[in-house]
Design a protein around this motif. Structure first.
Motif, PDB file in Angstrom:
ATOM      1  N   GLU A 175       0.910  -1.258  -0.106  1.00  0.00           N
ATOM      2  CA  GLU A 175      -0.346  -0.058  -0.346  1.00  0.00           C
ATOM      3  C   GLU A 175       0.933   1.204   0.110  1.00  0.00           C
ATOM      4  O   GLU A 175       0.841   2.332  -0.478  1.00  0.00           O
ATOM      5  N   PHE A 233      -5.334  -1.386   1.092  1.00  0.00           N
ATOM      6  CA  PHE A 233      -5.669  -3.423   0.240  1.00  0.00           C
ATOM      7  C   PHE A 233      -5.416  -3.346  -0.361  1.00  0.00           C
ATOM      8  O   PHE A 233      -5.931  -4.424  -1.145  1.00  0.00           O
ATOM      9  N   HIS A 290      -9.928  -8.432  10.820  1.00  0.00           N
ATOM     10  CA  HIS A 290      -8.861  -8.204   9.922  1.00  0.00           C
ATOM     11  C   HIS A 290      -8.783  -8.786   9.719  1.00  0.00           C
ATOM     12  O   HIS A 290      -8.886 -10.060   9.624  1.00  0.00           O
TER      13      HIS A 290
END
Ligand code: URA
Length: 191
Positions: free
Chosen positions: A51, A58, A158
């Protein structure tokens, strides 16, 4: 204010020196996607190496799984918005510290105000700590609706955690189904 448009926020972030994370970043990662009242805004913790290299949220391994989660819900990446609590990569992928999150949160808060997602999905305990302003136990909080700036906020695991512990994907899918139900949608048939 300086934060009246998303473009102004992005410009501000790109120049930001409010916390030490600016020292080691390659690119800031403000967020991307549908900015016009999307059904969903996903909020992660902060950029990783991929990133930081690309300036996009993401796009690494966790991002590939997030893409699958989005598609399983019947959306594409462009339909929704993806952001993070901190906009610069923490060194060695450590968690952002409380002060770093606090310095960065005005950006996310204003993005939420301008984008007006119908629902926010908080990805993992660190993102939820940022969004709620207090430490949370994600295993206890997941699946339970919260409030963020008057918008319904669903905590779930997550995707990086799901990659380490795939057995937890079942719970995450329950959380995403609750989000779809709130939006009056059904998941598309799976092949
Ligand atoms: N993990 C996050 O929390 N955010 C990203 O953008 C990528 C990985």
């Amino acid at each position: 204010s300086d934060f009246d448009t998303l473009e102004a926020i992005t410009a501000h972030i790109s120049q930001c020196r409010n916390c030490p994370l600016c020292q080691e970043r390659t690119h800031t990662v403000p967020g991307e996607g549908n900015t016009e009242e999307p059904d969903i805004m996903f909020v992660g913790e902060g950029p990783g190496a991929e990133e930081d290299a690309l300036g996009r949220p993401f796009v690494g391994k966790a991002g590939k799984l997030l893409d699958k989660m989005i598609e399983a819900m019947g959306y594409h990446r462009d339909d929704i918005y993806i952001a993070n609590v901190v906009k610069c990569r923490p060194p060695a992928n450590r968690k952002p510290q409380r002060e770093e999150m606090e310095m960065c949160l005005p950006y996310l808060r204003q993005q939420i105000r301008l984008i007006r997602p119908r629902v926010i999905v908080g990805l993992g305990g660190t993102a939820m700590e940022g969004l709620l302003g207090k430490p949370v136990a994600i295993t206890r909080l997941r699946g339970i609706w919260q409030d963020c700036q008057g918008i319904k906020l669903m905590p779930t695991f997550h995707p990086s955690y799901l990659l380490r512990d795939p057995a937890k994907k079942k719970d995450a899918w329950l959380d995403l189904q609750a989000v779809l139900a709130e939006l009056g949608k059904e998941p598309p048939p799976r092949n």
